[in-house]
Design a protein around this motif. Sequence first.
Motif, mmCIF file in Angstrom:
data_model
loop_
_atom_site.group_PDB
_atom_site.id
_atom_site.type_symbol
_atom_site.label_atom_id
_atom_site.label_comp_id
_atom_site.label_asym_id
_atom_site.label_seq_id
_atom_site.Cartn_x
_atom_site.Cartn_y
_atom_site.Cartn_z
ATOM 1 N N ASP A 47 0.275 -7.480 5.859
ATOM 2 C CA ASP A 47 1.589 -7.874 5.355
ATOM 3 C C ASP A 47 1.659 -7.745 3.839
ATOM 4 O O ASP A 47 0.715 -8.105 3.131
ATOM 5 N N ALA A 48 2.773 -7.219 3.370
ATOM 6 C CA ALA A 48 3.073 -7.190 1.932
ATOM 7 C C ALA A 48 4.564 -7.420 1.768
ATOM 8 O O ALA A 48 5.359 -7.105 2.656
ATOM 9 N N SER A 49 4.942 -7.955 0.634
ATOM 10 C CA SER A 49 6.361 -8.195 0.380
ATOM 11 C C SER A 49 7.095 -6.861 0.257
ATOM 12 O O SER A 49 6.498 -5.839 -0.106
ATOM 13 N N ALA A 86 -2.713 -10.779 4.229
ATOM 14 C CA ALA A 86 -1.749 -10.623 3.142
ATOM 15 C C ALA A 86 -2.316 -9.654 2.111
ATOM 16 O O ALA A 86 -3.481 -9.754 1.721
ATOM 17 N N ASN A 87 -1.479 -8.734 1.659
ATOM 18 C CA ASN A 87 -1.969 -7.713 0.726
ATOM 19 C C ASN A 87 -0.963 -7.458 -0.388
ATOM 20 O O ASN A 87 -0.460 -6.347 -0.571
ATOM 21 N N ASP A 88 -0.681 -8.507 -1.144
ATOM 22 C CA ASP A 88 0.137 -8.367 -2.337
ATOM 23 C C ASP A 88 -0.711 -8.439 -3.611
ATOM 24 O O ASP A 88 -0.175 -8.306 -4.711
ATOM 25 N N ALA A 134 2.083 -1.249 3.151
ATOM 26 C CA ALA A 134 1.456 -2.571 3.182
ATOM 27 C C ALA A 134 -0.052 -2.502 2.940
ATOM 28 O O ALA A 134 -0.663 -3.490 2.531
ATOM 29 N N THR A 136 6.489 -5.256 -3.041
ATOM 30 C CA THR A 136 5.192 -4.589 -3.161
ATOM 31 C C THR A 136 5.202 -3.259 -2.436
ATOM 32 O O THR A 136 4.703 -2.242 -2.950
ATOM 33 N N GLN A 137 5.766 -3.234 -1.238
ATOM 34 C CA GLN A 137 5.865 -1.979 -0.488
ATOM 35 C C GLN A 137 6.616 -0.926 -1.305
ATOM 36 O O GLN A 137 6.173 0.221 -1.417
#
Length: 211
Positions: A134-136, A177-179, A15, A139-140
């Motif tokens: 948080d990442a989807s 959020a980190n996408d 993430a 993305t992870q």
Amino acid sequence: MDSVLSVGLTGGIGAGKSEVSRLLVSHGAVLIDSDRIAREVVEPGTDGLAAIVAAFGTEVLAPDGSLDRPRLGALVFADEERLRTLNDIVHPLVRARSAALQAAAPPGAVVVNDVPLLVENGLQPLYDLVLVVDASPATQLRRLTGDRGMSEADARARMAAQAGREQRLAAADIVIANDGTREELAARVREVWRALERRAQGEPPDRAPGD
């Protein structure tokens, strides 16, 4: 302010929690890294390593006298009782060391406790605020297979072994959020840092955008 603001920082594998830790430190946060402490409390000559040897035998030692982590892992992770024994040795030592480091922080500091398994171990009550990176899942997975070179099967297994995304978000006071891009992450961390500073200084607890 005579006290510090204690922040628990967590996030799923891939993430971007480590990058958020780095950015928060660059803004002035005091970082307490639980993984690093967990390694330090079982270094050669420590009471922690002695307790592990007493519980599991000298077979968990490498030739140089340090802890053979792969060997210990093979012993405990397929045996819940042995894993519990290991946790009962290491976790109190980590908590004590973390508490000592937090007590040494200057008044009014923002102390960020980087705890990968914060949600899994139900540690939310230990902190003034919980910050979740948080990442989807997509993305992870992309980061784990691309940046870290994991196989897709290994990456999925590692993700599945952690708390679910909804569980982490439910525990969060603030979400990062980190996408997106590194620039977007840096901007979001700046917003969060300003909110943390206000809270640490006793100012009105305005929430960071997106909370």
